[in-house]
Scaffold this motif. Structure first.
Motif, mmCIF file in Angstrom:
data_model
loop_
_atom_site.group_PDB
_atom_site.id
_atom_site.type_symbol
_atom_site.label_atom_id
_atom_site.label_comp_id
_atom_site.label_asym_id
_atom_site.label_seq_id
_atom_site.Cartn_x
_atom_site.Cartn_y
_atom_site.Cartn_z
ATOM 1 N N VAL A 11 25.323 33.076 36.259
ATOM 2 C CA VAL A 11 26.462 32.593 35.469
ATOM 3 C C VAL A 11 26.377 31.088 35.208
ATOM 4 C CG1 VAL A 11 27.986 34.457 36.233
ATOM 5 C CG2 VAL A 11 27.950 32.309 37.514
ATOM 6 N N LEU A 12 25.392 30.441 35.861
ATOM 7 C CA LEU A 12 25.145 29.009 35.652
ATOM 8 C C LEU A 12 23.640 28.794 35.783
ATOM 9 C CD1 LEU A 12 26.335 26.060 35.401
ATOM 10 C CD2 LEU A 12 26.300 25.994 37.889
ATOM 11 N N ASN A 13 23.037 28.185 34.767
ATOM 12 C CA ASN A 13 21.581 28.006 34.769
ATOM 13 C C ASN A 13 21.206 26.539 34.846
ATOM 14 O OD1 ASN A 13 20.949 30.819 34.426
ATOM 15 N ND2 ASN A 13 21.785 30.598 32.356
ATOM 16 N N LEU A 14 20.322 26.238 35.777
ATOM 17 C CA LEU A 14 19.848 24.861 35.911
ATOM 18 C C LEU A 14 18.430 24.782 35.353
ATOM 19 C CD1 LEU A 14 22.348 24.536 37.557
ATOM 20 C CD2 LEU A 14 21.004 23.653 39.439
ATOM 21 N N TYR A 15 18.166 23.729 34.602
ATOM 22 C CA TYR A 15 16.824 23.480 34.091
ATOM 23 C C TYR A 15 16.350 22.160 34.682
ATOM 24 C CZ TYR A 15 18.347 26.846 30.547
ATOM 25 O OH TYR A 15 18.834 27.952 29.899
ATOM 26 N N LEU A 16 15.235 22.215 35.387
ATOM 27 C CA LEU A 16 14.658 20.992 35.941
ATOM 28 C C LEU A 16 13.369 20.716 35.186
ATOM 29 C CD1 LEU A 16 15.979 22.717 38.620
ATOM 30 C CD2 LEU A 16 15.915 20.312 39.268
ATOM 31 N N LEU A 17 13.198 19.475 34.754
ATOM 32 C CA LEU A 17 12.037 19.160 33.918
ATOM 33 C C LEU A 17 11.356 17.888 34.391
ATOM 34 C CD1 LEU A 17 14.383 20.092 31.279
ATOM 35 C CD2 LEU A 17 12.057 20.788 30.748
ATOM 36 N N ASP A 18 10.058 17.855 34.171
ATOM 37 C CA ASP A 18 9.276 16.673 34.486
ATOM 38 C C ASP A 18 9.232 15.778 33.248
ATOM 39 O OD1 ASP A 18 7.504 14.779 35.298
ATOM 40 O OD2 ASP A 18 5.762 16.111 35.423
ATOM 41 N N SER A 19 9.942 14.641 33.309
ATOM 42 C CA SER A 19 9.943 13.738 32.150
ATOM 43 C C SER A 19 8.774 12.751 32.206
ATOM 44 C CB SER A 19 11.287 13.016 32.023
ATOM 45 O OG SER A 19 11.606 12.340 33.212
ATOM 46 N N GLY A 20 7.834 12.983 33.113
ATOM 47 C CA GLY A 20 6.583 12.221 33.129
ATOM 48 C C GLY A 20 6.700 10.819 33.691
ATOM 49 N N ASP A 21 5.692 9.993 33.396
ATOM 50 C CA ASP A 21 5.737 8.596 33.852
ATOM 51 C C ASP A 21 5.540 7.632 32.668
ATOM 52 O OD1 ASP A 21 2.985 9.138 33.613
ATOM 53 O OD2 ASP A 21 2.586 8.961 35.743
ATOM 54 N N TYR A 22 4.265 7.414 32.283
ATOM 55 C CA TYR A 22 4.024 6.479 31.193
ATOM 56 C C TYR A 22 3.199 7.167 30.106
ATOM 57 C CZ TYR A 22 5.581 3.421 34.864
ATOM 58 O OH TYR A 22 6.328 2.859 35.858
ATOM 59 N N SER A 23 3.462 6.805 28.892
ATOM 60 C CA SER A 23 2.766 7.408 27.760
ATOM 61 C C SER A 23 1.269 7.141 27.851
ATOM 62 C CB SER A 23 3.297 6.815 26.458
ATOM 63 O OG SER A 23 2.445 7.151 25.389
ATOM 64 N N SER A 24 0.493 8.145 27.538
ATOM 65 C CA SER A 24 -0.962 7.962 27.461
ATOM 66 C C SER A 24 -1.418 8.092 26.013
ATOM 67 C CB SER A 24 -1.664 9.000 28.341
ATOM 68 O OG SER A 24 -1.242 10.296 27.960
ATOM 69 N N VAL A 25 -0.437 8.103 25.098
ATOM 70 C CA VAL A 25 -0.769 8.261 23.678
ATOM 71 C C VAL A 25 -0.942 6.871 23.046
ATOM 72 C CG1 VAL A 25 0.061 9.152 21.467
ATOM 73 C CG2 VAL A 25 0.591 10.385 23.581
ATOM 74 N N ALA A 33 21.000 20.376 32.805
ATOM 75 C CA ALA A 33 19.597 19.946 32.826
ATOM 76 C C ALA A 33 19.452 18.680 33.662
ATOM 77 C CB ALA A 33 19.096 19.693 31.409
ATOM 78 N N TYR A 34 18.419 18.671 34.521
ATOM 79 C CA TYR A 34 18.143 17.526 35.389
ATOM 80 C C TYR A 34 16.718 17.036 35.147
ATOM 81 C CZ TYR A 34 22.312 18.429 38.285
ATOM 82 O OH TYR A 34 23.591 18.580 38.739
ATOM 83 N N PHE A 35 16.573 15.757 34.844
ATOM 84 C CA PHE A 35 15.247 15.131 34.796
ATOM 85 C C PHE A 35 15.409 13.638 35.041
ATOM 86 C CE2 PHE A 35 16.051 13.989 30.321
ATOM 87 C CZ PHE A 35 16.815 15.058 29.860
ATOM 88 N N HIS A 36 14.300 12.895 35.033
ATOM 89 C CA HIS A 36 14.357 11.506 35.496
ATOM 90 C C HIS A 36 14.629 10.476 34.398
ATOM 91 C CE1 HIS A 36 13.615 8.088 38.100
ATOM 92 N NE2 HIS A 36 12.806 7.610 37.177
ATOM 93 N N ILE A 37 13.821 10.491 33.370
ATOM 94 C CA ILE A 37 13.886 9.432 32.347
ATOM 95 C C ILE A 37 14.943 9.793 31.300
ATOM 96 C CG2 ILE A 37 12.581 8.214 30.539
ATOM 97 C CD1 ILE A 37 10.046 8.639 32.230
ATOM 98 N N PRO A 38 15.886 8.884 31.019
ATOM 99 C CA PRO A 38 16.950 9.206 30.055
ATOM 100 C C PRO A 38 16.405 9.447 28.645
ATOM 101 C CG PRO A 38 17.019 6.872 30.644
ATOM 102 C CD PRO A 38 16.037 7.521 31.566
ATOM 103 N N LEU A 39 17.111 10.266 27.895
ATOM 104 C CA LEU A 39 16.788 10.486 26.486
ATOM 105 C C LEU A 39 17.207 9.246 25.691
ATOM 106 C CD1 LEU A 39 18.438 14.018 26.276
ATOM 107 C CD2 LEU A 39 15.978 13.549 26.344
ATOM 108 N N PRO A 40 16.566 8.967 24.555
ATOM 109 C CA PRO A 40 16.977 7.820 23.727
ATOM 110 C C PRO A 40 18.467 7.890 23.366
ATOM 111 C CG PRO A 40 14.889 8.714 22.925
ATOM 112 C CD PRO A 40 15.374 9.667 23.985
#
Ligand SMILES: *[C@@H]1O[C@H](CO)[C@@H](O)[C@H](O)[C@H]1NC(C)=O
Ligand SMILES: *[C@@H]1O[C@H](CO)[C@@H](O)[C@H](O)[C@H]1NC(C)=O
Ligand SMILES: *[C@@H]1O[C@H](CO)[C@@H](O)[C@H](O)[C@H]1NC(C)=O
Ligand SMILES: *[C@@H]1O[C@H](CO)[C@@H](O)[C@H](O)[C@H]1NC(C)=O
Length: 387
Positions: free
Chosen positions: A192-206, A249-256
């Motif tokens: 009845v409640l879904n949690l999404y955990l995501l890896d927002s990475g570290d530093y861009s390699s692009v 949803a839980y992750f580390h780096i904030p969205l813009p």
């Protein structure tokens, strides 16, 4: 002889059936057993978010940004003590560590530091999960090795990656947690409640896209598929439900999109520094709003921002810095975010689906002050929620 053979094949068949039955009924071995998360008999599920512990080597690691009078007697041990106190005060059903659990640059042995950082959660016997920030991998373990270690620690429900997506998903530490309805209710077997955990990475390699990392297309694809599968299950018999179960949803780096708020137009909390999001927008905000189940996003990374703001129906919340070896603001207490989901009570007196989602913060002061209580979401226009 023929009769005997027939008898023995019948016997074999019965034996085979019996062993199949045993396989189904046998308890799952402890190592493979994942504790099921469910709402309590009080109709509540409570989550404690711990953002940015920045744990290093324990008692020898000094605190940053505390008052001059606090400098002499302050170390990683204060982070540990704060965690024990806030767990004892809130008694959460789940603890979520949203990255920068350890501050790699200053860590001598990542395994030791991780074990020490999570120790109060492990000691509490409360289920806990962790994802990675941008500093966890800066010492002796890679991001993959860190997650491989974390998933083996006691009482954790962390996963390295979902088995069905492991071959295509970016990062380490992407997974979904399903919180089932209250025991003895018609929704006891449904999430009845879904949690999404995501890896927002570290530093861009692009090349040409410097700065912090972002939630990749592969991760958004997995999120979208998972959310749709969860809805199919929610809508399926027995006890088919309408619409979608709410998600967090839980992750580390904030969205813009966290840039959309300042201290004045955030719903609660403050902005005291910029938002250190990726320099490019990977579209995860749009993906979540379009899908519609996630009601709130919780991040860390910017330690002295602790606001929640609402944009296009989606709450964007900072946890606020927790750890003493993390930069902070002297005199502005380290803090943790609590989220509570409450169930609807049906006319029968039994618990139903999720009614509302609330949040507040706990400060590491003498009385663990509660601040900024607010309603994030409710499933009816007229819900009287006691904050
Ligand atoms: C850290 O812990 C020590 C020992 O308990 C205590 O004296 C000190 O006040 C704490 N510092 C902070 C900033 O809470
Ligand atoms: C939930 O599943 C259990 C075990 O399979 C079953 O005994 C129970 O009747 C189910 N309850 C509901 C409400 O579907
Ligand atoms: C909040 O205020 C800032 C500054 O005035 C503005 O740029 C931003 O668009 C506002 N955000 C929302 C969600 O209203
Ligand atoms: C809303 O809730 C209040 C208090 O519980 C109740 O008095 C009122 O009748 C409700 N209004 C509607 C439209 O359901």
């Amino acid at each position: 002889m023929v009769g005997d053979r027939r008898r023995s094949s019948l016997f074999d068949f019965l034996l085979f059936s019996a062993s199949l039955l045993c396989l189904c009924l046998a308890p799952i071995p402890a190592s493979a057993h994942r504790r099921k998360l469910r709402f309590g008999v009080d109709g509540e599920f409570k989550i404690l978010q711990v953002a940015d512990m920045h744990f290093a080597n324990g008692a020898t690691t000094r605190c940053l940004d505390v008052l001059p009078s606090q400098k002499a007697h302050c170390s990683d041990v204060n982070t540990t003590v704060f965690m024990s106190r806030v767990i004892a005060a809130e008694k959460p059903d789940l603890i979520v560590f949203t990255g920068d659990n350890i501050f790699g640059f200053d860590v001598k042995d990542a395994v030791k530091s991780l074990n020490a950082a999570f120790a109060p959660a492990i000691a509490s016997k409360i289920p806990w999960v962790a994802i990675l920030g941008n500093h966890d991998q800066e010492s002796t373990l890679t991001r993959q090795e860190l997650m491989n270690h974390i998933v083996k620690l006691p009482n954790t429900l962390s996963q390295v990656n979902p088995p069905e997506a492991a071959h295509y998903i970016d990062g380490f530490g992407n997974y979904n947690l399903q919180i089932h309805g209250a025991a003895d209710s018609s929704l006891q077997n449904k999430s009845v409640l879904n949690l999404y955990l995501l890896d927002s990475g570290d530093y861009s390699s692009v090349p040409y896209m410097e700065g912090y990392d972002w939630v990749k297309t592969s991760q958004q694809f997995w999120f979208d598929r998972t959310s749709k599968r969860l809805q199919r299950e929610y809508n399926a018999k027995p006890n088919p439900q309408q619409g979608m179960a709410p998600g967090l949803a839980y992750f580390h780096i904030p969205l813009p999109e966290f840039w959309s708020f300042d201290s004045k137009n955030a719903t609660k909390g403050v902005r005291q520094e910029g938002t250190s999001s990726a320099s490019t927008n990977s579209g995860f905000f749009t993906t979540m709003v379009a899908r519609g189940d996630v009601k709130s996003v919780f991040v860390g990374h910017d330690h002295v921002n602790d606001f929640c703001g609402k944009l296009k129906g989606l709450n964007l919340c900072y946890g606020g810095g927790f750890g003493y070896h993390a930069y902070g603001k002297a005199g502005w207490e380290r803090r943790a975010r609590v989220v509570v989901a409450d169930l609807n009570k049906k006319r029968s007196g039994k618990w139903g689906d999720v009614k509302s989602i609330r949040t507040w913060k706990r400060l590491d002061d003498q009385h663990l002050s509660v601040i900024d209580a607010q309603l994030l979401w409710s499933n009816s226009a007229n819900v009287s929620v006691v904050l």
